[in-house]
Every structure is written in C-alpha cells, then in structure tokens.
Design a protein around this motif. Structure first.
Motif, PDB file in Angstrom:
ATOM      1  N   ILE A 182     -20.744 -35.602  62.267  1.00 40.68           N
ATOM      2  CA  ILE A 182     -19.517 -35.062  61.661  1.00 40.68           C
ATOM      3  C   ILE A 182     -19.099 -33.778  62.372  1.00 40.68           C
ATOM      4  N   LYS A 183     -20.062 -32.905  62.607  1.00 40.40           N
ATOM      5  CA  LYS A 183     -19.759 -31.649  63.288  1.00 40.40           C
ATOM      6  C   LYS A 183     -19.239 -31.898  64.703  1.00 40.40           C
ATOM      7  N   ASN A 184     -19.823 -32.870  65.364  1.00 36.63           N
ATOM      8  CA  ASN A 184     -19.383 -33.183  66.724  1.00 36.63           C
ATOM      9  C   ASN A 184     -17.956 -33.730  66.724  1.00 36.63           C
ATOM     10  N   SER A 185     -17.626 -34.572  65.745  1.00 35.13           N
ATOM     11  CA  SER A 185     -16.269 -35.116  65.657  1.00 35.13           C
ATOM     12  C   SER A 185     -15.256 -34.001  65.444  1.00 35.13           C
ATOM     13  N   LEU A 186     -15.581 -33.069  64.576  1.00 39.90           N
ATOM     14  CA  LEU A 186     -14.670 -31.963  64.298  1.00 39.90           C
ATOM     15  C   LEU A 186     -14.537 -31.037  65.508  1.00 39.90           C
ATOM     16  N   GLU A 187     -15.619 -30.859  66.228  1.00 41.96           N
ATOM     17  CA  GLU A 187     -15.557 -30.047  67.444  1.00 41.96           C
ATOM     18  C   GLU A 187     -14.642 -30.697  68.473  1.00 41.96           C
ATOM     19  N   ARG A 188     -14.720 -32.017  68.606  1.00 41.01           N
ATOM     20  CA  ARG A 188     -13.819 -32.736  69.512  1.00 41.01           C
ATOM     21  C   ARG A 188     -12.367 -32.568  69.090  1.00 41.01           C
ATOM     22  N   PHE A 189     -12.141 -32.405  67.802  1.00 40.70           N
ATOM     23  CA  PHE A 189     -10.797 -32.275  67.239  1.00 40.70           C
ATOM     24  C   PHE A 189     -10.331 -30.818  67.227  1.00 40.70           C
ATOM     25  N   ASN A 190     -11.137 -29.944  67.834  1.00 37.32           N
ATOM     26  CA  ASN A 190     -10.822 -28.515  67.923  1.00 37.32           C
ATOM     27  C   ASN A 190     -10.709 -27.881  66.547  1.00 37.32           C
ATOM     28  N   VAL A 191     -11.620 -28.256  65.641  1.00 38.08           N
ATOM     29  CA  VAL A 191     -11.642 -27.708  64.282  1.00 38.08           C
ATOM     30  C   VAL A 191     -13.000 -27.052  64.055  1.00 38.08           C
ATOM     31  N   PRO A 192     -13.104 -25.747  64.269  1.00 37.83           N
ATOM     32  CA  PRO A 192     -14.372 -25.051  64.036  1.00 37.83           C
ATOM     33  C   PRO A 192     -14.481 -24.595  62.582  1.00 37.83           C
ATOM     34  N   PHE A 193     -15.623 -24.794  61.980  1.00 38.48           N
ATOM     35  CA  PHE A 193     -15.855 -24.297  60.619  1.00 38.48           C
ATOM     36  C   PHE A 193     -16.718 -23.040  60.672  1.00 38.48           C
ATOM     37  N   ASP A 194     -16.344 -22.063  59.853  1.00 36.21           N
ATOM     38  CA  ASP A 194     -17.098 -20.815  59.785  1.00 36.21           C
ATOM     39  C   ASP A 194     -18.297 -20.939  58.847  1.00 36.21           C
ATOM     40  N   VAL A 195     -18.157 -21.751  57.802  1.00 39.74           N
ATOM     41  CA  VAL A 195     -19.209 -21.885  56.793  1.00 39.74           C
ATOM     42  C   VAL A 195     -19.416 -23.365  56.483  1.00 39.74           C
ATOM     43  N   TRP A 196     -20.667 -23.783  56.497  1.00 38.47           N
ATOM     44  CA  TRP A 196     -21.058 -25.119  56.024  1.00 38.47           C
ATOM     45  C   TRP A 196     -21.890 -24.889  54.760  1.00 38.47           C
ATOM     46  N   PHE A 197     -21.308 -25.200  53.620  1.00 31.10           N
ATOM     47  CA  PHE A 197     -21.961 -24.881  52.347  1.00 31.10           C
ATOM     48  C   PHE A 197     -22.561 -26.151  51.746  1.00 31.10           C
ATOM     49  N   SER A 198     -23.861 -26.118  51.499  1.00 29.44           N
ATOM     50  CA  SER A 198     -24.568 -27.271  50.958  1.00 29.44           C
ATOM     51  C   SER A 198     -24.522 -27.279  49.430  1.00 29.44           C
ATOM     52  N   GLU A 199     -24.135 -28.421  48.877  1.00 32.30           N
ATOM     53  CA  GLU A 199     -24.129 -28.563  47.423  1.00 32.30           C
ATOM     54  C   GLU A 199     -25.530 -28.377  46.844  1.00 32.30           C
ATOM     55  N   ARG A 200     -26.542 -28.696  47.629  1.00 36.81           N
ATOM     56  CA  ARG A 200     -27.921 -28.540  47.148  1.00 36.81           C
ATOM     57  C   ARG A 200     -28.212 -27.094  46.752  1.00 36.81           C
ATOM     58  N   LEU A 238      -5.954 -41.719  71.167  1.00 40.96           N
ATOM     59  CA  LEU A 238      -4.735 -40.903  71.273  1.00 40.96           C
ATOM     60  C   LEU A 238      -4.969 -39.525  71.874  1.00 40.96           C
ATOM     61  N   GLY A 239      -6.198 -39.018  71.794  1.00 41.52           N
ATOM     62  CA  GLY A 239      -6.474 -37.658  72.258  1.00 41.52           C
ATOM     63  C   GLY A 239      -6.237 -36.643  71.158  1.00 41.52           C
ATOM     64  N   SER A 240      -6.933 -35.535  71.247  1.00 41.03           N
ATOM     65  CA  SER A 240      -6.856 -34.511  70.207  1.00 41.03           C
ATOM     66  C   SER A 240      -5.463 -33.900  70.104  1.00 41.03           C
ATOM     67  N   ASP A 241      -4.831 -33.584  71.231  1.00 40.86           N
ATOM     68  CA  ASP A 241      -3.536 -32.896  71.196  1.00 40.86           C
ATOM     69  C   ASP A 241      -2.467 -33.718  70.496  1.00 40.86           C
ATOM     70  N   ALA A 242      -2.306 -34.967  70.911  1.00 44.36           N
ATOM     71  CA  ALA A 242      -1.272 -35.811  70.311  1.00 44.36           C
ATOM     72  C   ALA A 242      -1.543 -36.051  68.837  1.00 44.36           C
ATOM     73  N   LEU A 243      -2.821 -36.263  68.503  1.00 44.21           N
ATOM     74  CA  LEU A 243      -3.172 -36.536  67.111  1.00 44.21           C
ATOM     75  C   LEU A 243      -2.933 -35.309  66.248  1.00 44.21           C
ATOM     76  N   ARG A 244      -3.408 -34.152  66.689  1.00 46.18           N
ATOM     77  CA  ARG A 244      -3.237 -32.938  65.891  1.00 46.18           C
ATOM     78  C   ARG A 244      -1.765 -32.591  65.716  1.00 46.18           C
ATOM     79  N   TYR A 245      -1.034 -32.571  66.816  1.00 47.03           N
ATOM     80  CA  TYR A 245       0.366 -32.153  66.734  1.00 47.03           C
ATOM     81  C   TYR A 245       1.156 -33.073  65.812  1.00 47.03           C
ATOM     82  N   SER A 246       0.947 -34.367  65.931  1.00 43.06           N
ATOM     83  CA  SER A 246       1.703 -35.316  65.111  1.00 43.06           C
ATOM     84  C   SER A 246       1.341 -35.207  63.640  1.00 43.06           C
TER      85      SER A 246
END
Length: 555
Positions: free
Chosen positions: A240-258, A397-405
């Motif tokens: 999941i983290k790798n997919s978001l990194e490819r999408f240029n979406v960095p998260f500052d906090v990963w909070f575990s429900e546990r 589609l690539g990150s740019d086209a997908l994000r912008y659209s």
C-alpha cells in the motif's frame, strides 16, 4: 502593483471620504473589505471593485457618488492609469503598464514561494484520507481520495497552516482475522474460507509468509494464525505504501488502530478506555441495559450511540471517539476527514463526537464526502479479481494524467474518466495542455539563451500588448486562487486556473516574440519578455506542484 497594494490604496482613499461623511463614527474599515475582481471584459480595466455599493448605505450616500469620490482620489495614486465609475457604482481600475508588468520580476525573484500566503496561518489541521483496510491492494476508489487529500494538504501548507497527512490503518477487528484465515488457508493449499478474501494476491502473500517462516505449518494452530496475520499484514501494508509513493502521495503519519486498544506504556487504560472516561466527565455518557452509551442526539445525531456493548466489547464508535480525541491531544485543533459516498452516515456520528468532546462541530471537524470515479475500459485486477487496482491504473495511465484528471473536478461530483483522452498528446488532454505550456516556457528560455537574449534588462512599461496584459492579470491572481482553494478545500480550482493560464500563455507566445527575427537586434523589450516568459513558467510549475503533478521541461 499587486491586489493587496491596490486594496490598500483604495482603503487609503476611502477612509478620509468615510470620515467626512460620518465624522462622529469609527467605521473600522479594513483592507479585507475591499474585494477586487478581474472584469470579464478587459476593456473595462484590470480590476473592479463594488466597495462603494457595499458601503454607501452605512455612510449615508449614494453608491455612485461614493464611487466617484473614491475614483477621483484613486486616479492620483502612482501606478494607476485610469479609473471610471460604471453602472450603479462599480469602480473600474486600469493600471499603468509599468505597475502591472513589474509583477514578472516579482514572480521570478520569488520562485517557488510565489503563490504562498498566510491566510491559514495559526491553523493546525489533521487531514485523514484513504485509510483502506490493510487486507488487500488499493483500488480505483482510493485513487481519488489519495489525490484530493494530498493536494488539500499541499494547499493548506502553501497557505501557512500546520497540516499533516494521516493514514488510519484499520488493523484491528474481524477483518484482520478473516485476512489471517484466508492467508493461512492458501498456505495450506485449502480453499478460501467462506467469509475470507479471494484473489490471487492472497496466494502470493501466503507464499511470501511461508518463505519467511518455513516452519509455519508446524506451529500450534493459534500461533499459525498469528504469524500468518502479522507477516501478511506487514507485506500488504508495504505494498500500500509503495502504491501511494508511486502516486506521489506521501503520508506524514501512519496511525495503527491497534494503538487505540492497547494498554498504555505504563500498563494503564487504553486510549479507548480513557476516551470513555473523558466523555463521561463531559456529561455525555450514560449506562443502560448493561451497555455504555454516548448521548450523541445532543449534537444532531439521529440516535444515541453505544460505545461499549453489554458483553464488554467496544464498538467502532468507540475507536472513532478515541481517535478523534487523540488527534486533539497531538495538537490538531481541526480535523478533516475524506470519505466516500457510502460513508455518508459517518458525518453526524463524527460531528457528534466533536460536540461531546467539547469542540465546535461546525468549525473543528470537516467531513468531505465525495462521489465515486469510473474509468472506461479499466479492467479488473488479475490479482484481486473483483477490483481495479491503483497500481494497474498507474501502469496504464501514469501518475500525472491520473492525478490531474481526478483533481480537476469537485469531489462531490461523480467522475467518469476517458482513458483515450488522457493518453493523447494533444491540447484536448487537459494535463498535456498545461504541461506543454510549462515545457514551452523552458523551450523559449533555451532558445533565448542560444540567441544571447538574457534577463539583464527589465522595463515593465514595455509590456503593452493586450496578450501581455491578460497574462500578467492571470499571474497576479495566483496567490488569491491558492488561498481560496485552501479555504474551501477544492484543488480543482488550481487545475482550472492552470488551464486558463496555459491558454493565455499560448496566445501570448503566438503574438509576442522573445527572440528577434532574423538579423534584427536584441532590444530591451525582448529581455523584458523573457522575464514574463519565465514568470509564467514559474507559476505553472508552482500550480502543478500543488496538484502533485510533474512539470516537464521538455515534451
């Protein structure tokens, strides 16, 4: 002269006029009351304001008379070329070319900082989005919230807020047990449990778990389940983290429900237990039929909510409440949640938590509900079987086209994307149109350097062509657009602005030369236009950065 300077000039003219009309009153006029708009017809000027129409009644005069007095005073201000009164009291203002053109150098000198503002200064906000269960890959629905959530944070940061991106990992509860049983069944070569997770990705996870723990199936049954759950969860979360990194979406906090259910470090009560105690101290918790309830109907909820069942189990509402309070304990006065349309029922529930916690449900919490997205021709994942994976969309589609659209339309409108359009390298494709404008500014700059045109001179009074006035006017609007988009949490305003700016730049490019023709000498106007070219490129670049989209220098 930028809009802030012009508003201050209008206010400086207006105050003595107001004092003469109401000498015994302190009107407390502020620059924020001066609203400036760009006239649709540029023949009417560079800026227009309706301040006279808004204040005339308070000052005991007619709008046109007040407008004329302001216009007469404003006409003497340096940088103002002409002022006229139109209609019932609109004030149209035209700036001198030098005053308008000076912006080009301001933008180039400011660089990446141009467009930043302090409209959200002092605001601390936690933005939670995506928050998918770590039991499978991210899919098409998550792409929209990932793009929008990240860009909302970028806008808030650009506007001076302290903002963070937070991902809530739903790693506690029944879904994790179903996930564990699914992976373990695959490891044993058994069919997927009736309530388990199907898909080839479960088999892939099982193979990886067995490779990491060769003796897994020799362990006692209860230990097998724990190892399968925890190891597969680690692998799936990393994906999941790798997919978001490819999408240029960095998260500052990963909070575990546990962490909400776990005892404190000193062995004391969990965050959920402490949350119940805090809400009880606020007077909103009561006991009935052996269960613990929160009186959420005091805060517009349609019914009171059980926070702990009579069997001692905590509800999802308990985790919601504890998580909300925890965000406040970490210093976030304001919380934004991005949820899909299928979570509309959460709105009142979350606002009720805010009210029960002593916050203002209308100010300290904002729940953005968005509609789903579909993409013609998108295929179901071969790995997951019943979903369209984010990774497949990125490959396609690539990150740019997908994000912008995804970001160029309001979140609350259903979205049906055309993949053929998004793959075209033509002006019909919005992201290509904007990126090409940026690449063109770099192409102009490269050719200018080859022709010895540099920025050694700057004479803004020479930027007199109508396309230059239009381009400068749009560039001047950028900080205001950024501030407003941050305030209303709407990244699509940036995308639409960039498309308009790209069109104005292309028209300017067709009409105004930066490089002399043939053997013509290099003149000051060519060097000055290079400043304007580079300013346009900078704003296009800054805007694309706010959308998480790249700004290529060549295309």
């Amino acid at each position: 002269m930028n809009p802030e300077a012009l508003a201050a000039a209008i206010l400086a003219v207006l105050r003595p006029v107001a004092a003469s009309l109401r000498p015994d009153e302190e009107l407390g006029l502020e620059a924020s009351e001066v609203v400036l708009d760009r006239p649709r017809n540029r023949e009417h000027g560079d800026w227009a304001t309706n301040i006279a129409m808004r204040l005339a009644k308070r000052l005991g005069t007619s709008p046109r008379e007040l407008a004329q007095q302001v216009a007469d005073g404003l006409a003497t201000v340096d940088g103002v070329a002409a002022v006229d009164v139109a209609g019932p009291g609109f004030i149209n203002i035209r700036l001198e070319a030098a005053a308008a053109g000076a912006l080009a150098k301001v933008i180039v000198d400011a660089g990446a900082a141009y467009g930043t503002n302090d409209s959200q200064a002092g605001v601390s906000v936690n933005v939670e989005f995506v928050s998918a269960n770590p039991t499978g890959p991210l899919h098409i629905a998550h792409t929209r919230w990932a793009a929008l959530g990240d860009s909302i944070v970028r806008l808030l940061l650009a506007s001076g807020a302290h903002a963070v991106r937070e991902y809530y990992i739903n790693d506690a509860g029944a879904q994790m047990e179903r996930f564990a049983r699914s992976v373990l069944a695959a490891a044993k070569g058994e069919p997927t449990p009736e309530d388990g997770y199907p898909g080839a990705y479960i088999g892939e996870l099982a193979e990886r778990v067995l490779a990491a723990h060769p003796g897994l199936l020799d362990l006692p049954a209860d230990e097998q389940l724990i190892v399968a759950r925890d190891q597969a969860y680690e692998y799936q979360l990393a994906e999941i983290k790798n997919s978001l990194e490819r999408f240029n979406v960095p998260f500052d906090v990963w909070f575990s429900e546990r962490d909400l259910h776990a005892p404190s470090e000193d062995g004391g009560p969990s965050l959920i237990e402490r949350a119940i105690d805090r809400l009880r101290a606020q007077g909103h918790v009561f006991d009935r039929d052996g269960a613990v309830w929160v009186r959420t109907t005091d805060f517009t909820d349609d019914k009171d909510r059980v926070i702990r069942r009579s069997n001692g189990e905590y509800t999802y509402f308990a985790a919601d409440a504890a998580y909300y309070l925890n965000k406040g304990d970490r210093g976030f006065r304001n919380r934004i949640y991005l949820l899909g349309a299928d979570h509309h029922g959460y709105v009142n529930r979350l606002k009720a938590v805010a009210g029960a916690a002593g916050d203002d449900p209308e100010r300290n919490i904002q729940v953005l509900i968005g509609q789903m997205v579909s993409i013609n021709g998108a295929r179901l994942s071969k790995r997951a079987g019943n979903i369209i994976e984010m990774d497949d969309l990125l490959d396609w589609l690539g990150s740019d086209a997908l994000r912008y659209s995804l970001e160029r339309s309001p979140a609350d409108s259903p979205l049906d994307l055309d993949p053929e359009l998004l793959q075209k390298r033509t002006n019909d494709n919005p992201v290509f149109y904007v990126q090409y404008a940026h690449a063109r500014t770099h192409n102009v700059a490269r050719h200018a350097a080859d022709s010895a045109v540099d920025r050694s001179e700057f004479a803004p009074e020479l930027l007199t062509h109508e396309t230059e006035g239009a381009l400068l006017g749009a560039l001047q609007e950028f900080p205001r657009i950024v501030a407003f988009a941050a305030e209303v949490r709407e990244p699509h305003r940036i995308a639409r602005y960039l498309e308009e700016l790209a069109g104005l730049y292309h028209r300017w490019y067709d009409n105004c030369r930066v490089i002399p023709q043939g053997d013509d000498p290099i003149e000051t106007v060519h060097r000055t236009r290079l400043w304007l070219n580079d300013a346009a490129g900078q704003v296009l670049r800054n805007g694309l950065e706010l959308l998480g989209v790249s700004a290529p220098e060549r295309m």
